[in-house]
Design a protein around this motif. Structure first.
Motif, PDB file in Angstrom:
ATOM      1  N   ASP A 189      -0.928  -3.561   3.723  1.00  0.00           N
ATOM      2  CA  ASP A 189      -1.893  -2.505   4.034  1.00  0.00           C
ATOM      3  C   ASP A 189      -3.284  -3.147   4.083  1.00  0.00           C
ATOM      4  O   ASP A 189      -3.736  -3.720   3.103  1.00  0.00           O
ATOM      5  CB  ASP A 189      -1.826  -1.445   2.927  1.00  0.00           C
ATOM      6  CG  ASP A 189      -2.752  -0.270   3.200  1.00  0.00           C
ATOM      7  OD1 ASP A 189      -3.769  -0.462   3.888  1.00  0.00           O
ATOM      8  OD2 ASP A 189      -2.462   0.830   2.716  1.00  0.00           O
ATOM      9  N   PRO A 190      -3.988  -3.049   5.232  1.00  0.00           N
ATOM     10  CA  PRO A 190      -5.275  -3.742   5.337  1.00  0.00           C
ATOM     11  C   PRO A 190      -6.402  -3.094   4.527  1.00  0.00           C
ATOM     12  O   PRO A 190      -7.419  -3.731   4.257  1.00  0.00           O
ATOM     13  CB  PRO A 190      -5.586  -3.668   6.841  1.00  0.00           C
ATOM     14  CG  PRO A 190      -4.816  -2.496   7.343  1.00  0.00           C
ATOM     15  CD  PRO A 190      -3.601  -2.364   6.471  1.00  0.00           C
ATOM     16  N   ASP A 191      -6.222  -1.824   4.137  1.00  0.00           N
ATOM     17  CA  ASP A 191      -7.339  -1.096   3.503  1.00  0.00           C
ATOM     18  C   ASP A 191      -7.114  -0.794   2.035  1.00  0.00           C
ATOM     19  O   ASP A 191      -7.734   0.113   1.493  1.00  0.00           O
ATOM     20  CB  ASP A 191      -7.567   0.241   4.242  1.00  0.00           C
ATOM     21  CG  ASP A 191      -7.794   0.019   5.716  1.00  0.00           C
ATOM     22  OD1 ASP A 191      -8.579  -0.891   6.035  1.00  0.00           O
ATOM     23  OD2 ASP A 191      -7.167   0.715   6.523  1.00  0.00           O
ATOM     24  N   ASP A 192      -6.236  -1.517   1.387  1.00  0.00           N
ATOM     25  CA  ASP A 192      -5.868  -1.153   0.021  1.00  0.00           C
ATOM     26  C   ASP A 192      -6.269  -2.288  -0.924  1.00  0.00           C
ATOM     27  O   ASP A 192      -5.983  -3.459  -0.646  1.00  0.00           O
ATOM     28  CB  ASP A 192      -4.348  -0.915   0.002  1.00  0.00           C
ATOM     29  CG  ASP A 192      -3.834  -0.482  -1.361  1.00  0.00           C
ATOM     30  OD1 ASP A 192      -3.632   0.722  -1.541  1.00  0.00           O
ATOM     31  OD2 ASP A 192      -3.635  -1.356  -2.217  1.00  0.00           O
ATOM     32  N   PHE A 193      -6.890  -1.950  -2.041  1.00  0.00           N
ATOM     33  CA  PHE A 193      -7.375  -2.976  -2.975  1.00  0.00           C
ATOM     34  C   PHE A 193      -6.233  -3.858  -3.504  1.00  0.00           C
ATOM     35  O   PHE A 193      -6.301  -5.082  -3.449  1.00  0.00           O
ATOM     36  CB  PHE A 193      -8.130  -2.323  -4.144  1.00  0.00           C
ATOM     37  CG  PHE A 193      -8.364  -3.260  -5.298  1.00  0.00           C
ATOM     38  CD1 PHE A 193      -9.178  -4.379  -5.160  1.00  0.00           C
ATOM     39  CD2 PHE A 193      -7.747  -3.044  -6.528  1.00  0.00           C
ATOM     40  CE1 PHE A 193      -9.379  -5.272  -6.214  1.00  0.00           C
ATOM     41  CE2 PHE A 193      -7.940  -3.924  -7.587  1.00  0.00           C
ATOM     42  CZ  PHE A 193      -8.754  -5.036  -7.432  1.00  0.00           C
TER      43      PHE A 193
ATOM     44  N   GLU B  40      -9.698   5.107  -9.097  1.00  0.00           N
ATOM     45  CA  GLU B  40      -8.946   4.473  -8.014  1.00  0.00           C
ATOM     46  C   GLU B  40      -7.591   3.956  -8.496  1.00  0.00           C
ATOM     47  O   GLU B  40      -6.645   3.820  -7.724  1.00  0.00           O
ATOM     48  CB  GLU B  40      -9.783   3.289  -7.505  1.00  0.00           C
ATOM     49  CG  GLU B  40      -9.573   2.976  -6.061  1.00  0.00           C
ATOM     50  CD  GLU B  40     -10.476   1.837  -5.607  1.00  0.00           C
ATOM     51  OE1 GLU B  40     -10.031   1.094  -4.729  1.00  0.00           O
ATOM     52  OE2 GLU B  40     -11.592   1.691  -6.126  1.00  0.00           O
TER      53      GLU B  40
ATOM     54  N   GLY C 122       0.831  -1.204   0.000  1.00  0.00           N
ATOM     55  CA  GLY C 122       0.000   0.000   0.000  1.00  0.00           C
ATOM     56  C   GLY C 122       0.865   1.253   0.000  1.00  0.00           C
ATOM     57  O   GLY C 122       2.049   1.222  -0.331  1.00  0.00           O
TER      58      GLY C 122
ATOM     59  N   ASP D 227      -4.779  -6.167  -0.920  1.00  0.00           N
ATOM     60  CA  ASP D 227      -5.670  -7.304  -0.667  1.00  0.00           C
ATOM     61  C   ASP D 227      -5.522  -8.366  -1.762  1.00  0.00           C
ATOM     62  O   ASP D 227      -5.458  -9.566  -1.485  1.00  0.00           O
ATOM     63  CB  ASP D 227      -7.116  -6.799  -0.583  1.00  0.00           C
ATOM     64  CG  ASP D 227      -8.087  -7.921  -0.277  1.00  0.00           C
ATOM     65  OD1 ASP D 227      -7.811  -8.695   0.662  1.00  0.00           O
ATOM     66  OD2 ASP D 227      -9.108  -8.043  -0.983  1.00  0.00           O
TER      67      ASP D 227
ATOM     68  N   GLU E 192      -3.899   5.167  -7.722  1.00  0.00           N
ATOM     69  CA  GLU E 192      -3.024   4.822  -6.597  1.00  0.00           C
ATOM     70  C   GLU E 192      -1.750   4.122  -7.063  1.00  0.00           C
ATOM     71  O   GLU E 192      -0.746   4.119  -6.360  1.00  0.00           O
ATOM     72  CB  GLU E 192      -3.760   3.993  -5.541  1.00  0.00           C
ATOM     73  CG  GLU E 192      -4.099   2.587  -5.915  1.00  0.00           C
ATOM     74  CD  GLU E 192      -4.945   1.898  -4.837  1.00  0.00           C
ATOM     75  OE1 GLU E 192      -4.494   0.849  -4.379  1.00  0.00           O
ATOM     76  OE2 GLU E 192      -6.008   2.383  -4.461  1.00  0.00           O
TER      77      GLU E 192
END
Length: 304
Positions: A134-138, A264, A120, A141, A267
């Motif tokens: 990173d737990p919140d990143d597409f 998105e 991330g 994941d 990123e």
């Protein structure tokens, strides 16, 4: 001793060059492909999403290199596109793991791609293979699930190396092509703040790293595939302009403009990833192109 390598995703940018270098190194190469008749190398048919694979494919191989996955940089990340980015990676890796579990094979090593996207956006922090995803990143994941699918192979006792690929530099495709085009048109500019770190690798170094991971029995687990000298986006743009002998005339391309154009997916160019190459260096890997200028000159130098 036979040296047969089966490559998934072998017709992409990395697979094409990797197959050439493997052949040069005395290996035999075959591809797993959804369109077996169209390739330069012998090919076996598979349909990862349908879960079908030629039963002769895995028994052919001494080594498997897993690169299959649809490009993250083609088109905006709609819900449908995101599903495809994930499923194209998971389905292929899971299908290989299932085939290997059947046991009628002589595969000595499985080398599977992942990406530094797993970290991330981490600012200026130096990222090693131990850094948490990173737990919140597409993309993080996607990479995490992709790596977990590859780890099933390791649980079956097959030596497994996972290669987290940085930004691959090649004039044939990938991120460098649009960046070089804008600089050549005198429209080059740093993207966003320009301070975000880009961890890059020359295509040939990446392919040599895959081959070393395949050959050296010490290579197990996760490795960052990045050159030892990451640069900020601004440094990258300035070095590219210098090698191409073009001025940088524009101010920075604002972040909101990139988000508007790319959604998105912006990123990919806005996230900062300062990734360490220490682990592969400690394994004795030697980069032919350790600095950005050397890498870019190999594509766009005076005699090119």
């Amino acid at each position: 001793m036979s040296r047969k390598v089966l490559i998934t995703g072998g017709t992409g940018l990395i697979g094409t060059r990797l197959a050439e270098l493997l052949i040069d190194g005395g290996y035999e190469v075959a591809l797993l492909s959804r369109t077996p008749g169209n390739n330069r190398y012998p090919s076996f048919r598979w349909e990862p999403l349908a879960g079908t694979i030629d039963e002769a494919a895995v028994p052919y191989a001494d080594y498997i290199i897993n690169l299959a996955g649809s490009s993250v940089s083609d088109g905006k990340w709609t819900r449908e596109r995101k599903r495809e980015i994930l499923s194209s990676r998971l389905a292929g890796t899971q299908l290989i793991a299932q085939e290997l579990r059947k046991g009628n094979h002589h595969v000595r090593a499985f080398v599977s791609a992942s990406a530094i996207g797993i970290y991330g956006d981490q600012g200026t922090r130096v990222l090693t293979e131990e850094t948490s995803p990173d737990p919140d990143d597409f993309l993080a994941d996607v990479c995490q699930q992709w790596e977990q699918a590859a780890e099933y192979v390791e649980q079956d006792g097959i030596r497994t190396a996972i290669v987290r690929i940085g930004i691959v530099l090649s004039p044939e495709g990938g991120a460098l092509v649009p960046l070089a085009r804008t600089v050549k048109l005198m429209a080059g500019a740093p993207l966003g703040s320009g301070k975000q770190y880009m961890s890059w690798i020359h295509l040939d170094d990446l392919c040599r790293l895959f081959i070393q991971a395949l050959e050296d029995e010490q290579w197990k687990g996760v490795y960052n595939a990045v050159a030892p000298n990451p640069v900020t986006n601004q440094e990258f743009t300035e070095t590219l302009a210098e090698v191409l002998h073009r001025p940088l005339v524009l101010p920075k391309v604002p972040e909101f403009g990139l988000k508007l154009m790319m959604g998105e997916m912006s990123e990919i160019v806005l996230a900062s990833q300062r990734v360490s190459a220490e682990k592969v260096l400690s394994k004795g890997f030697q980069f032919e192109y350790p600095t950005l200028k050397l890498a870019l000159k190999s594509f766009y130098g005076e005699d090119k």
